[in-house]
Design a protein around this motif. Structure first.
Motif, PDB file in Angstrom:
ATOM      1  N   ALA A 141      29.084 -32.298  13.594  1.00 38.64           N
ATOM      2  CA  ALA A 141      28.678 -31.511  14.762  1.00 38.64           C
ATOM      3  C   ALA A 141      28.703 -30.022  14.444  1.00 38.64           C
ATOM      4  O   ALA A 141      27.814 -29.268  14.875  1.00 38.64           O
ATOM      5  CB  ALA A 141      29.593 -31.814  15.941  1.00 38.64           C
ATOM      6  N   ALA A 142      29.709 -29.581  13.685  1.00 36.40           N
ATOM      7  CA  ALA A 142      29.795 -28.173  13.291  1.00 36.40           C
ATOM      8  C   ALA A 142      28.586 -27.777  12.446  1.00 36.40           C
ATOM      9  O   ALA A 142      28.040 -26.668  12.583  1.00 36.40           O
ATOM     10  CB  ALA A 142      31.093 -27.925  12.522  1.00 36.40           C
ATOM     11  N   GLU A 143      28.152 -28.676  11.580  1.00 41.77           N
ATOM     12  CA  GLU A 143      26.964 -28.412  10.761  1.00 41.77           C
ATOM     13  C   GLU A 143      25.701 -28.389  11.629  1.00 41.77           C
ATOM     14  O   GLU A 143      24.806 -27.563  11.426  1.00 41.77           O
ATOM     15  CB  GLU A 143      26.826 -29.471   9.669  1.00 41.77           C
ATOM     16  CG  GLU A 143      27.930 -29.435   8.633  1.00 41.77           C
ATOM     17  CD  GLU A 143      27.789 -30.536   7.595  1.00 41.77           C
ATOM     18  OE1 GLU A 143      26.740 -31.222   7.588  1.00 41.77           O
ATOM     19  OE2 GLU A 143      28.724 -30.718   6.785  1.00 41.77           O
ATOM     20  N   ASP A 144      25.642 -29.300  12.604  1.00 43.73           N
ATOM     21  CA  ASP A 144      24.471 -29.372  13.483  1.00 43.73           C
ATOM     22  C   ASP A 144      24.286 -28.101  14.296  1.00 43.73           C
ATOM     23  O   ASP A 144      23.154 -27.719  14.629  1.00 43.73           O
ATOM     24  CB  ASP A 144      24.591 -30.570  14.434  1.00 43.73           C
ATOM     25  CG  ASP A 144      24.361 -31.899  13.725  1.00 43.73           C
ATOM     26  OD1 ASP A 144      23.856 -31.881  12.583  1.00 43.73           O
ATOM     27  OD2 ASP A 144      24.684 -32.951  14.316  1.00 43.73           O
ATOM     28  N   ILE A 145      25.387 -27.457  14.659  1.00 47.26           N
ATOM     29  CA  ILE A 145      25.299 -26.219  15.433  1.00 47.26           C
ATOM     30  C   ILE A 145      24.404 -25.214  14.722  1.00 47.26           C
ATOM     31  O   ILE A 145      23.583 -24.535  15.351  1.00 47.26           O
ATOM     32  CB  ILE A 145      26.710 -25.627  15.671  1.00 47.26           C
ATOM     33  CG1 ILE A 145      27.475 -26.497  16.678  1.00 47.26           C
ATOM     34  CG2 ILE A 145      26.620 -24.183  16.167  1.00 47.26           C
ATOM     35  CD1 ILE A 145      28.919 -26.085  16.878  1.00 47.26           C
ATOM     36  N   HIS A 146      24.534 -25.135  13.393  1.00 49.11           N
ATOM     37  CA  HIS A 146      23.724 -24.189  12.619  1.00 49.11           C
ATOM     38  C   HIS A 146      22.375 -24.787  12.224  1.00 49.11           C
ATOM     39  O   HIS A 146      21.341 -24.124  12.346  1.00 49.11           O
ATOM     40  CB  HIS A 146      24.494 -23.754  11.370  1.00 49.11           C
ATOM     41  CG  HIS A 146      25.687 -22.910  11.673  1.00 49.11           C
ATOM     42  ND1 HIS A 146      25.585 -21.621  12.169  1.00 49.11           N
ATOM     43  CD2 HIS A 146      27.014 -23.171  11.580  1.00 49.11           C
ATOM     44  CE1 HIS A 146      26.785 -21.119  12.353  1.00 49.11           C
ATOM     45  NE2 HIS A 146      27.679 -22.048  12.007  1.00 49.11           N
ATOM     46  N   ASN A 147      22.382 -26.034  11.794  1.00 52.61           N
ATOM     47  CA  ASN A 147      21.133 -26.641  11.335  1.00 52.61           C
ATOM     48  C   ASN A 147      20.113 -26.786  12.460  1.00 52.61           C
ATOM     49  O   ASN A 147      18.908 -26.624  12.244  1.00 52.61           O
ATOM     50  CB  ASN A 147      21.416 -28.020  10.719  1.00 52.61           C
ATOM     51  CG  ASN A 147      22.245 -27.932   9.453  1.00 52.61           C
ATOM     52  OD1 ASN A 147      22.267 -26.897   8.790  1.00 52.61           O
ATOM     53  ND2 ASN A 147      22.932 -29.020   9.103  1.00 52.61           N
ATOM     54  N   LYS A 148      20.605 -27.104  13.659  1.00 55.24           N
ATOM     55  CA  LYS A 148      19.706 -27.306  14.796  1.00 55.24           C
ATOM     56  C   LYS A 148      19.684 -26.118  15.759  1.00 55.24           C
ATOM     57  O   LYS A 148      18.977 -26.144  16.764  1.00 55.24           O
ATOM     58  CB  LYS A 148      20.123 -28.573  15.556  1.00 55.24           C
ATOM     59  CG  LYS A 148      20.036 -29.834  14.710  1.00 55.24           C
ATOM     60  CD  LYS A 148      20.473 -31.061  15.495  1.00 55.24           C
ATOM     61  CE  LYS A 148      20.401 -32.322  14.647  1.00 55.24           C
ATOM     62  NZ  LYS A 148      20.841 -33.535  15.402  1.00 55.24           N
ATOM     63  N   ASN A 149      20.482 -25.078  15.437  1.00 53.68           N
ATOM     64  CA  ASN A 149      20.532 -23.874  16.263  1.00 53.68           C
ATOM     65  C   ASN A 149      20.868 -24.204  17.719  1.00 53.68           C
ATOM     66  O   ASN A 149      20.148 -23.818  18.646  1.00 53.68           O
ATOM     67  CB  ASN A 149      19.204 -23.118  16.193  1.00 53.68           C
ATOM     68  CG  ASN A 149      19.354 -21.675  16.641  1.00 53.68           C
ATOM     69  OD1 ASN A 149      20.391 -21.047  16.420  1.00 53.68           O
ATOM     70  ND2 ASN A 149      18.337 -21.155  17.289  1.00 53.68           N
ATOM     71  N   ILE A 150      21.969 -24.915  17.915  1.00 55.47           N
ATOM     72  CA  ILE A 150      22.354 -25.376  19.244  1.00 55.47           C
ATOM     73  C   ILE A 150      23.794 -24.991  19.575  1.00 55.47           C
ATOM     74  O   ILE A 150      24.554 -24.555  18.711  1.00 55.47           O
ATOM     75  CB  ILE A 150      22.222 -26.908  19.381  1.00 55.47           C
ATOM     76  CG1 ILE A 150      23.154 -27.602  18.362  1.00 55.47           C
ATOM     77  CG2 ILE A 150      20.779 -27.354  19.224  1.00 55.47           C
ATOM     78  CD1 ILE A 150      23.260 -29.107  18.552  1.00 55.47           C
ATOM     79  N   SER A 151      24.136 -25.152  20.842  1.00 56.11           N
ATOM     80  CA  SER A 151      25.519 -25.085  21.294  1.00 56.11           C
ATOM     81  C   SER A 151      25.955 -26.498  21.646  1.00 56.11           C
ATOM     82  O   SER A 151      25.119 -27.396  21.778  1.00 56.11           O
ATOM     83  CB  SER A 151      25.632 -24.181  22.523  1.00 56.11           C
ATOM     84  OG  SER A 151      25.285 -22.849  22.215  1.00 56.11           O
ATOM     85  N   VAL A 152      27.266 -26.699  21.785  1.00 56.33           N
ATOM     86  CA  VAL A 152      27.767 -28.014  22.197  1.00 56.33           C
ATOM     87  C   VAL A 152      28.736 -27.841  23.364  1.00 56.33           C
ATOM     88  O   VAL A 152      29.418 -26.822  23.474  1.00 56.33           O
ATOM     89  CB  VAL A 152      28.468 -28.766  21.037  1.00 56.33           C
ATOM     90  CG1 VAL A 152      27.471 -29.123  19.955  1.00 56.33           C
ATOM     91  CG2 VAL A 152      29.608 -27.951  20.457  1.00 56.33           C
ATOM     92  N   TRP A 153      28.785 -28.842  24.223  1.00 59.06           N
ATOM     93  CA  TRP A 153      29.621 -28.812  25.424  1.00 59.06           C
ATOM     94  C   TRP A 153      30.675 -29.910  25.344  1.00 59.06           C
ATOM     95  O   TRP A 153      30.350 -31.062  25.079  1.00 59.06           O
ATOM     96  CB  TRP A 153      28.741 -29.017  26.654  1.00 59.06           C
ATOM     97  CG  TRP A 153      29.460 -28.996  27.978  1.00 59.06           C
ATOM     98  CD1 TRP A 153      30.436 -29.861  28.389  1.00 59.06           C
ATOM     99  CD2 TRP A 153      29.272 -28.076  29.046  1.00 59.06           C
ATOM    100  NE1 TRP A 153      30.863 -29.534  29.659  1.00 59.06           N
ATOM    101  CE2 TRP A 153      30.162 -28.441  30.089  1.00 59.06           C
ATOM    102  CE3 TRP A 153      28.430 -26.991  29.240  1.00 59.06           C
ATOM    103  CZ2 TRP A 153      30.229 -27.753  31.297  1.00 59.06           C
ATOM    104  CZ3 TRP A 153      28.489 -26.304  30.442  1.00 59.06           C
ATOM    105  CH2 TRP A 153      29.388 -26.686  31.460  1.00 59.06           C
ATOM    106  N   LEU A 154      31.954 -29.541  25.581  1.00 57.77           N
ATOM    107  CA  LEU A 154      33.034 -30.522  25.552  1.00 57.77           C
ATOM    108  C   LEU A 154      33.995 -30.297  26.713  1.00 57.77           C
ATOM    109  O   LEU A 154      34.112 -29.193  27.240  1.00 57.77           O
ATOM    110  CB  LEU A 154      33.856 -30.424  24.258  1.00 57.77           C
ATOM    111  CG  LEU A 154      33.195 -30.584  22.905  1.00 57.77           C
ATOM    112  CD1 LEU A 154      32.763 -29.243  22.367  1.00 57.77           C
ATOM    113  CD2 LEU A 154      34.173 -31.232  21.917  1.00 57.77           C
ATOM    114  N   PHE A 155      34.702 -31.373  27.068  1.00 61.35           N
ATOM    115  CA  PHE A 155      35.826 -31.295  27.997  1.00 61.35           C
ATOM    116  C   PHE A 155      37.092 -31.457  27.149  1.00 61.35           C
ATOM    117  O   PHE A 155      37.456 -32.590  26.787  1.00 61.35           O
ATOM    118  CB  PHE A 155      35.748 -32.396  29.058  1.00 61.35           C
ATOM    119  CG  PHE A 155      34.586 -32.246  30.005  1.00 61.35           C
ATOM    120  CD1 PHE A 155      34.625 -31.306  31.020  1.00 61.35           C
ATOM    121  CD2 PHE A 155      33.464 -33.054  29.878  1.00 61.35           C
ATOM    122  CE1 PHE A 155      33.554 -31.162  31.900  1.00 61.35           C
ATOM    123  CE2 PHE A 155      32.392 -32.924  30.751  1.00 61.35           C
ATOM    124  CZ  PHE A 155      32.436 -31.968  31.768  1.00 61.35           C
TER     125      PHE A 155
END
Length: 259
Positions: A141-155
């Motif tokens: 997921a940490a890699e996807d943040i940069h590769n896909k240029n996204i943010s992630v949402w968690l509780f």
């Protein structure tokens, strides 16, 4: 449903919630298939969230006031939010930004429509029962943040807290490891305690307004990946969120007295 939007009881409103969730999950499957064709995959979760918030908000007569929306203007970040009840999906939808994926427990992957939509929209499923798998998936997921240029949402609480208490459960560290590994800021989001509007145990489901406050981003670039550093980061964010939760509760009490 329009006639009952302000007068329906707990069971009626609960059925409306399930119905709206099913409709939006079905729409999500369609959006997940069509939006990538026009290179707008970044709008999948955002469009579903807006549809769900506006549809359910109208039918149960609940609205959200967002404070600090300017703090959402980060293309790569880890958004963490307090978790009170199943209604958090609605409040999450009110503030959900574009180009953002959700992190959810792996069991949701196998739900009809909802699981299909989440899979197609690149949701990140964590296997909480298997620590090794969870760590591996968090790193991906940490890699996807940069590769896909996204943010992630968690509780980060991992499960629903005690809605009747102005407090938070201890935070799980996955969100914070993820942010540190990716070197992106953490954006804390605090949903005002809405126990007075919704409580499944006492079968209460009322109309009303709820505030959501987005706090300034917390940088992580200079934080080491070791356990002690991540613990300190998680504790700092949790304390800020508890302080904000209490401030929102206090100001709401003062407003109620003035009225």
């Amino acid at each position: 449903m329009v006639l009952y939007r302000r007068h329906g009881g707990y069971y009626y409103r609960s059925v409306v919630c399930v119905m709206c969730l099913a409709i939006c999950a079905f729409y999500g499957v369609i959006a997940s298939l069509l939006l990538p064709l026009i290179n707008r995959a970044d709008l999948i979760n955002y469009s579903v969230s807006q549809f769900y918030y506006n549809l359910l908000g109208f039918l149960v007569d609940i609205s959200v006031t967002i404070e600090g929306a300017e703090n959402l203007q980060y293309p790569k970040s880890v958004l963490v939010c307090n978790h009170q009840s199943s209604m958090d999906i609605f409040f999450m939808a009110s503030v959900f930004p574009k180009a953002t994926s959700v992190v959810a427990k792996k069991a949701l992957k196998y739900y009809p429509f909802l699981g299909w939509f989440m899979t197609l929209s690149n949701a990140i499923f964590l296997d909480r029962k298997n620590r090794d798998n969870a760590i591996k998936e968090a790193r991906q997921a940490a890699e996807d943040i940069h590769n896909k240029n996204i943010s992630v949402w968690l509780f980060p609480e991992g499960t629903r807290g005690h809605a009747s208490k102005i407090d938070l459960l201890p935070f799980k560290k996955g969100a914070f490891y993820m942010a540190v590994q990716a070197g992106v800021p953490i954006v804390p989001i605090v949903v005002e305690n809405y126990y007075h509007l919704y409580d499944s145990k006492s079968k209460r489901f009322n109309s009303g307004k709820v505030r959501v406050r987005v706090l300034p981003p917390v940088p992580t670039k200079d934080i080491a990946e070791d356990s002690a550093s991540v613990d300190k980061l998680a504790t700092h964010v949790r304390e800020d969120m508890i302080k904000t939760l209490k401030e929102l509760a206090s100001s709401s009490s003062l407003s109620a007295k003035d009225e």
